[in-house]
Design a protein around this motif. Structure first.
Motif, short mmCIF file in Angstrom:
data_model
loop_
_atom_site.label_atom_id
_atom_site.label_comp_id
_atom_site.label_asym_id
_atom_site.label_seq_id
_atom_site.Cartn_x
_atom_site.Cartn_y
_atom_site.Cartn_z
N VAL A 29 1.53 13.12 -7.15
CA VAL A 29 0.73 14.30 -7.47
C VAL A 29 1.64 15.45 -7.89
CG1 VAL A 29 -0.81 16.07 -6.52
CG2 VAL A 29 -1.24 13.65 -6.04
N ASP A 30 2.72 15.66 -7.14
CA ASP A 30 3.66 16.73 -7.47
C ASP A 30 4.26 16.54 -8.86
OD1 ASP A 30 3.24 18.08 -5.10
OD2 ASP A 30 5.01 17.25 -4.10
N ILE A 31 4.69 15.34 -9.15
CA ILE A 31 5.30 15.04 -10.44
C ILE A 31 4.28 15.22 -11.57
CG2 ILE A 31 6.25 13.19 -11.87
CD1 ILE A 31 7.63 12.16 -9.24
N SER A 32 3.09 14.71 -11.36
CA SER A 32 2.05 14.81 -12.38
C SER A 32 1.60 16.25 -12.59
CB SER A 32 0.84 13.96 -12.00
OG SER A 32 1.20 12.61 -11.94
N SER A 33 1.56 17.03 -11.53
CA SER A 33 1.06 18.39 -11.65
C SER A 33 2.09 19.37 -12.22
CB SER A 33 0.55 18.89 -10.31
OG SER A 33 1.61 19.01 -9.39
N GLU A 34 3.37 19.00 -12.22
CA GLU A 34 4.40 19.90 -12.75
C GLU A 34 4.12 20.30 -14.20
OE1 GLU A 34 8.36 18.36 -12.25
OE2 GLU A 34 8.18 18.31 -10.08
N GLU A 35 3.79 19.34 -15.03
CA GLU A 35 3.52 19.63 -16.43
C GLU A 35 2.27 20.50 -16.59
OE1 GLU A 35 4.65 19.80 -20.25
OE2 GLU A 35 5.76 18.75 -18.69
N ILE A 36 1.26 20.21 -15.80
CA ILE A 36 0.02 20.99 -15.86
C ILE A 36 0.29 22.42 -15.39
CG2 ILE A 36 -2.37 21.14 -15.08
CD1 ILE A 36 -1.59 18.67 -16.88
N GLU A 37 1.08 22.56 -14.34
CA GLU A 37 1.43 23.90 -13.85
C GLU A 37 2.14 24.70 -14.94
OE1 GLU A 37 3.60 23.65 -10.16
OE2 GLU A 37 1.99 22.48 -9.23
N LYS A 38 3.02 24.05 -15.69
CA LYS A 38 3.71 24.73 -16.80
C LYS A 38 2.71 25.20 -17.85
CE LYS A 38 8.05 22.19 -16.35
NZ LYS A 38 8.90 21.14 -16.93
N MET A 51 0.84 -1.18 0.00
CA MET A 51 0.00 0.00 0.00
C MET A 51 0.89 1.25 0.00
SD MET A 51 -3.16 0.69 2.47
CE MET A 51 -3.67 2.31 2.83
N GLU A 52 0.52 2.21 -0.82
CA GLU A 52 1.32 3.43 -0.93
C GLU A 52 1.14 4.32 0.29
OE1 GLU A 52 1.84 5.08 -5.27
OE2 GLU A 52 -0.27 4.63 -4.91
N SER A 53 2.22 4.99 0.66
CA SER A 53 2.13 5.93 1.77
C SER A 53 1.61 7.27 1.26
CB SER A 53 3.52 6.12 2.41
OG SER A 53 4.35 6.86 1.55
N TYR A 54 1.22 8.11 2.18
CA TYR A 54 0.75 9.44 1.81
C TYR A 54 1.84 10.22 1.09
CZ TYR A 54 -3.36 8.69 4.74
OH TYR A 54 -4.52 8.19 5.28
N ASN A 55 3.07 10.08 1.55
CA ASN A 55 4.18 10.79 0.92
C ASN A 55 4.40 10.33 -0.51
OD1 ASN A 55 4.74 12.44 3.10
ND2 ASN A 55 6.21 11.00 4.00
N ASP A 56 4.26 9.03 -0.75
CA ASP A 56 4.40 8.51 -2.11
C ASP A 56 3.32 9.08 -3.03
OD1 ASP A 56 6.60 7.01 -1.38
OD2 ASP A 56 5.45 5.16 -1.06
#
Length: 161
Positions: free
Chosen positions: A11-20, A1-6
């Motif tokens: 989310v951070d990695i996925s949102s970087e492109e969208i933020e750009k 099971m993934e941790s909250y930090n993972d």
């Protein structure tokens, strides 16, 4: 099971492109207004002197002009938001109708097929909201500058200048 930090990292990695994408859209539509607001901010934070009457007059001309341009851009961005939403729904419906299987399977296929379009639609929608908030903040700034000008005029009239 993934941790909250993972999950947060994903989310951070996925949102970087969208933020750009969002930043590029907002910068395109608000460049002049942002530049002007940053100039005002710079004057207010780095100078010990008050704005001169000439600077206030200049800002009272420049800021409405920039707002005029961005207001147009905001409406065009709103139109793009509407079109993007409609295109996403159209694609979803096409995939859903052409899919075989149970409702849950058809829904999953349609959602998967529209994932990228949905992300772009969300980016455009967020961009519109950011542009709108910048316009609102710039109007507040304009009203503040007008208050300064009115206060100075009243002070000069009181002194008989």
């Amino acid at each position: 099971m993934e941790s909250y930090n993972d999950i947060l990292k994903k989310v951070d990695i996925s949102s970087e492109e969208i933020e750009k994408i969002i930043k590029a859209i907002v910068d395109k539509h608000c460049f002049d207004l942002t530049k002007l607001v940053n100039q005002i901010k710079n004057i207010m934070t780095t100078s010990d002197d008050d704005l001169t009457d000439s600077e206030i007059d200049d800002l009272l001309i420049q800021l409405p002009l920039a707002l005029y341009e961005v207001s147009d851009e905001q409406e065009y961005l709103g139109m793009k938001d509407d079109i993007s939403t409609a295109l996403t729904k159209e694609l979803y419906n096409k995939v859903y109708q052409s899919s075989e299987g149970k409702v849950a399977e058809k829904t999953a296929m349609a959602e998967l097929a529209t994932q990228k379009q949905s992300i772009i639609s969300a980016a455009i929608s967020r961009s519109y909201k950011i542009v709108k908030s910048k316009v609102e903040a710039a109007y507040e700034l304009l009203n503040g500058i007008k208050k300064i000008q009115n206060r100075r005029i009243a002070y000069k009239e009181m002194r008989g200048e």
